[in-house]
Design a protein around this motif. Structure first.
Motif, PDB file in Angstrom:
ATOM      1  N   UNK A  15       0.857  -1.184   0.000  1.00 25.21           N
ATOM      2  CA  UNK A  15       0.000   0.000   0.000  1.00 25.21           C
ATOM      3  C   UNK A  15       0.897   1.239   0.000  1.00 25.21           C
ATOM      4  N   UNK A  16       0.286   2.400  -0.123  1.00 19.73           N
ATOM      5  CA  UNK A  16       1.076   3.640  -0.114  1.00 19.73           C
ATOM      6  C   UNK A  16       1.732   3.876   1.238  1.00 19.73           C
ATOM      7  N   UNK A  17       1.256   3.148   2.247  1.00 19.25           N
ATOM      8  CA  UNK A  17       1.840   3.272   3.581  1.00 19.25           C
ATOM      9  C   UNK A  17       2.766   2.102   3.911  1.00 19.25           C
ATOM     10  N   UNK A  18       3.090   1.315   2.898  1.00 25.38           N
ATOM     11  CA  UNK A  18       3.954   0.159   3.117  1.00 25.38           C
ATOM     12  C   UNK A  18       3.194  -1.152   3.040  1.00 25.38           C
ATOM     13  N   UNK A  19       3.862  -2.232   3.360  1.00 25.45           N
ATOM     14  CA  UNK A  19       3.247  -3.562   3.270  1.00 25.45           C
ATOM     15  C   UNK A  19       2.229  -3.750   4.395  1.00 25.45           C
ATOM     16  N   UNK A  20       1.067  -4.291   4.019  1.00 28.83           N
ATOM     17  CA  UNK A  20       0.005  -4.524   4.998  1.00 28.83           C
ATOM     18  C   UNK A  20      -0.418  -5.978   4.949  1.00 28.83           C
ATOM     19  N   UNK A  21      -0.460  -6.625   6.106  1.00 30.65           N
ATOM     20  CA  UNK A  21      -0.893  -8.019   6.176  1.00 30.65           C
ATOM     21  C   UNK A  21      -2.417  -8.068   6.106  1.00 30.65           C
ATOM     22  N   UNK A  22      -2.941  -8.870   5.169  1.00 33.47           N
ATOM     23  CA  UNK A  22      -4.391  -8.995   4.994  1.00 33.47           C
ATOM     24  C   UNK A  22      -4.893 -10.317   5.571  1.00 33.47           C
ATOM     25  N   UNK A  23      -4.272 -11.419   5.168  1.00 35.40           N
ATOM     26  CA  UNK A  23      -4.633 -12.729   5.719  1.00 35.40           C
ATOM     27  C   UNK A  23      -3.648 -13.072   6.824  1.00 35.40           C
ATOM     28  N   UNK A  24      -4.194 -13.520   7.968  1.00 31.67           N
ATOM     29  CA  UNK A  24      -3.364 -13.663   9.167  1.00 31.67           C
ATOM     30  C   UNK A  24      -3.425 -15.069   9.743  1.00 31.67           C
ATOM     31  N   UNK A  25      -3.331 -16.057   8.833  1.00 32.41           N
ATOM     32  CA  UNK A  25      -3.334 -17.446   9.281  1.00 32.41           C
ATOM     33  C   UNK A  25      -4.656 -18.134   9.012  1.00 32.41           C
ATOM     34  N   UNK A  26      -4.955 -18.353   7.736  1.00 34.48           N
ATOM     35  CA  UNK A  26      -6.217 -18.976   7.333  1.00 34.48           C
ATOM     36  C   UNK A  26      -6.027 -20.478   7.178  1.00 34.48           C
ATOM     37  N   UNK A  27      -6.926 -21.233   7.775  1.00 32.60           N
ATOM     38  CA  UNK A  27      -6.939 -22.697   7.640  1.00 32.60           C
ATOM     39  C   UNK A  27      -8.316 -23.119   7.142  1.00 32.60           C
ATOM     40  N   UNK A  28      -8.332 -23.897   6.051  1.00 33.74           N
ATOM     41  CA  UNK A  28      -9.592 -24.266   5.428  1.00 33.74           C
ATOM     42  C   UNK A  28      -9.361 -25.493   4.559  1.00 33.74           C
ATOM     43  N   UNK A  29     -10.298 -26.438   4.560  1.00 35.46           N
ATOM     44  CA  UNK A  29     -10.196 -27.624   3.712  1.00 35.46           C
ATOM     45  C   UNK A  29     -11.505 -27.799   2.948  1.00 35.46           C
ATOM     46  N   UNK A  30     -11.394 -27.920   1.624  1.00 34.90           N
ATOM     47  CA  UNK A  30     -12.555 -28.072   0.742  1.00 34.90           C
ATOM     48  C   UNK A  30     -12.385 -29.348  -0.062  1.00 34.90           C
ATOM     49  N   UNK A  31     -13.430 -30.161  -0.091  1.00 37.46           N
ATOM     50  CA  UNK A  31     -13.376 -31.429  -0.820  1.00 37.46           C
ATOM     51  C   UNK A  31     -14.399 -31.451  -1.953  1.00 37.46           C
TER      52      UNK A  31
END
Length: 252
Positions: A15-31
């Motif tokens: 971003x214009x203010x530097x790097x921004x963390x959006x996802x912060x540890x997503x766990x998901x399983x799809x079958x």
């Protein structure tokens, strides 16, 4: 049986203010054959998850894995992910001037399958899919998304899904901008694809109205880049009644 496993996924964006963390540890399983609805307020990271799975260059994976039948798709180029069986229906499909829908669809099918579909069978399949989606045959000769209404763009996305037959389909707010009739027709297309190919569906939405037509097996509430709560269809009903305030209050 196809399985998509998202393991401790962390994603940032410049971003214009530097790097921004959006996802912060997503766990998901799809079958295969499962429908997972991801719901959450604006800015919670839902679309970031979709584009990160598909390989959008804007997003930087800082840690974690996305495994498709044990293979890390994060090591693949975008086209390799598509050939492996991952499909993304975009929230805002882009225009492709000079490329007709019919040429686009056949080129995409050839690229994914590694060989061109037999013309007679292909024409029949395209015609049938378009009829099911209430699309005028003349639509096939229009340029991709150029001058399309919101409903036409979304029907075209589902047309691609039906014809390309992915293993995992990520649908990013497919319901946005649709009137009631278009929502029903698009939802029927998703359900047909599930019935014919057992595709696993990751459905991102703000509202429960599409879930009246596409029944989720699992509902995941996204808040601040993480899954805040998981449940079945009853969780979506509770969100419809209560909104997201209690999650945002807990975060604050």
């Amino acid at each position: 049986m196809t399985t998509l496993e998202i393991k401790d996924l962390h994603v940032s964006v410049d971003t214009e203010h530097g790097e921004k963390e959006i996802l912060k540890g997503v766990n998901l399983t799809i079958r295969s054959g499962e429908t997972h609805a991801i719901m959450g307020p604006n800015g919670s990271g839902k679309s970031t998850l979709a584009y990160s799975i598909a390989g959008h260059p804007k997003y930087t994976i800082t840690s974690g894995e996305v495994l498709l039948d044990g293979e890390n798709v994060l090591d693949m180029e975008v086209d390799e992910r598509a050939r492996a069986g991952i499909f993304l229906a975009m929230q805002y499909p882009v225009e492709v001037p000079g490329v007709t829908v019919s040429n686009f669809l056949r080129t995409a099918k050839t690229a994914i399958d590694g060989e061109a579909p037999k013309l007679r069978t292909w024409v029949k399949d395209v015609k049938s899919a378009m009829e099911n989606l209430r699309m005028d045959p003349a639509f096939a000769e229009r340029n991709v998304n150029e001058g399309f209404s919101g409903g036409e763009k979304k029907r075209h996305e589902i047309l691609q899904m039906e014809l390309l037959q992915p293993k995992i389909a990520v649908l990013d707010e497919t319901d946005s901008g649709l009137d009631v009739d278009a929502l029903r027709i698009v939802s029927e297309g998703v359900n047909r694809a599930k019935e014919t190919s057992e595709v696993g569906v990751l459905l991102i939405t703000h509202y429960t109205r599409i879930l009246n037509y596409i029944k989720p097996d699992f509902v995941h509430v996204f808040v601040d880049g993480k899954v805040a709560e998981e449940g079945g269809p009853e969780l979506a009903e509770r969100l419809e009644a209560e909104g997201y305030d209690r999650y945002l209050t807990a975060k604050a």
